[in-house]
Design a protein around this motif. Structure first.
Motif, short mmCIF file in Angstrom:
data_model
loop_
_atom_site.label_atom_id
_atom_site.label_comp_id
_atom_site.label_asym_id
_atom_site.label_seq_id
_atom_site.Cartn_x
_atom_site.Cartn_y
_atom_site.Cartn_z
N SER A 190 78.70 67.49 82.18
CA SER A 190 78.42 66.08 81.90
C SER A 190 77.14 65.96 81.10
O SER A 190 76.30 66.86 81.07
N ALA A 191 76.98 64.84 80.44
CA ALA A 191 75.77 64.58 79.65
C ALA A 191 74.53 64.64 80.53
O ALA A 191 73.49 65.17 80.11
N LEU A 242 69.52 67.42 82.00
CA LEU A 242 68.69 68.11 82.99
C LEU A 242 68.37 69.52 82.52
O LEU A 242 67.22 69.97 82.58
N LEU A 243 69.38 70.25 82.05
CA LEU A 243 69.16 71.60 81.55
C LEU A 243 68.18 71.58 80.38
O LEU A 243 67.25 72.40 80.33
N ALA A 244 68.37 70.67 79.43
CA ALA A 244 67.47 70.59 78.28
C ALA A 244 66.04 70.33 78.72
O ALA A 244 65.10 70.94 78.20
N ALA A 245 65.85 69.45 79.69
CA ALA A 245 64.50 69.15 80.18
C ALA A 245 63.88 70.37 80.84
O ALA A 245 62.70 70.69 80.61
N LEU A 246 64.64 71.07 81.68
CA LEU A 246 64.10 72.26 82.36
C LEU A 246 63.79 73.37 81.36
O LEU A 246 62.75 74.04 81.47
N GLY A 288 72.24 75.00 87.65
CA GLY A 288 73.38 75.57 86.95
C GLY A 288 74.55 75.84 87.88
O GLY A 288 75.70 75.56 87.54
N LEU A 289 74.27 76.37 89.06
CA LEU A 289 75.34 76.64 90.01
C LEU A 289 75.98 75.34 90.50
O LEU A 289 77.20 75.25 90.62
N VAL A 290 75.16 74.33 90.75
CA VAL A 290 75.70 73.03 91.17
C VAL A 290 76.54 72.42 90.03
O VAL A 290 77.65 71.94 90.26
N ALA A 291 76.01 72.47 88.80
CA ALA A 291 76.73 71.91 87.67
C ALA A 291 78.05 72.65 87.45
O ALA A 291 79.08 72.02 87.17
N GLN A 292 78.04 73.97 87.59
CA GLN A 292 79.28 74.74 87.44
C GLN A 292 80.29 74.34 88.52
O GLN A 292 81.48 74.20 88.25
#
Length: 163
Positions: free
Chosen positions: A4-5, A10-14, A40-44
C-alpha cells in the motif's frame, strides 16, 4: 498485488532516516534496521500472507549472506549490511535482483559524490569543510568512508517502483 502507499511511505521515511544518519555520522543505529525489518514483515503479511512473509525472509537472508563477504573484508559497514538485509524483507525474489543492481549503480554515484565532496573540502565553505574534517576525524584517517545506506535506500525504492 503491491504494498500500500502508506507502507511505501513508511519504508521511504525509514530509509531516508537511515541514509541521513549514515551521511551525518557514518554509522546507522541498530534500531533503524530493526524497525525496517519489523515493518517489512508486517507489510509482507498484510500484502500476501504467510507466503509473502516467507519470501521476504528468504530475500532478506540471501542479501545478508551475500553482503557478509564485503563486510568481513572491511569493504562495507555493518550498518549498511543490516539496512540492506532489512530492506530486502520488503521484496520478492525478482525485486531483490533489481534491488541489488540498482543499489550497486546508486553506490557508484554516492561513492563519486562522496569523493568529490571530500576533495572539495580543501577549498570549501567553512560549513562543508568542518563536516568533512569531522568525518575524517571519525574515520581516523583510514580513508574515505561512503554512506552506502543512501544507495541501498535508492535501490530498494527503485525495486519497489518497478512492480
Amino acid at each position: 498485488m503491491g504494498h500500500s502507499a502508506l507502507h511505501l511511505e513508511l519504508l521511504a521515511a525509514l530509509l531516508a532516516l537511515a541514509g541521513a544518519w549514515d551521511v551525518a555520522e557514518r554509522r546507522v543505529p541498530n534500531a533503524l534496521p530493526a524497525c525496517i525489518a519489523a515493518a517489512g514483515l508486517v507489510a509482507q503479511g498484510l500484502r500476501g500472507g504467510v507466503a509473502a512473509v516467507g519470501a521476504g525472509l528468504v530475500c532478506g537472508l540471501a542479501v545478508g549472506a551475500l553482503l557478509v563477504v564485503p563486510w568481513r573484508r572491511g569493504l562495507m559497514g555493518g550498518g549498511d549490511l543490516k539496512v540492506a538485509a532489512s530492506a530486502a524483507l520488503w521484496l520478492g525474489p525478482a525485486e531483490t535482483i533489481v534491488f541489488l543492481l540498482a543499489s550497486a549503480l546508486a553506490g557508484g554515484v554516492v561513492s563519486l559524490a562522496t569523493w568529490f565532496l571530500d576533495r572539495r573540502a580543501l577549498v570549501a565553505p567553512p560549513a562543508l569543510a568542518a563536516a568533512s574534517w569531522r568525518s575524517a576525524a571519525m574515520r581516523g584517517g583510514a580513508g574515505l568512508t561512503v554512506p552506502y545506506s543512501v544507495a541501498i535506500a535508492a535501490g530498494a525504492l527503485a525495486a519497489l517502483s518497478v512492480r
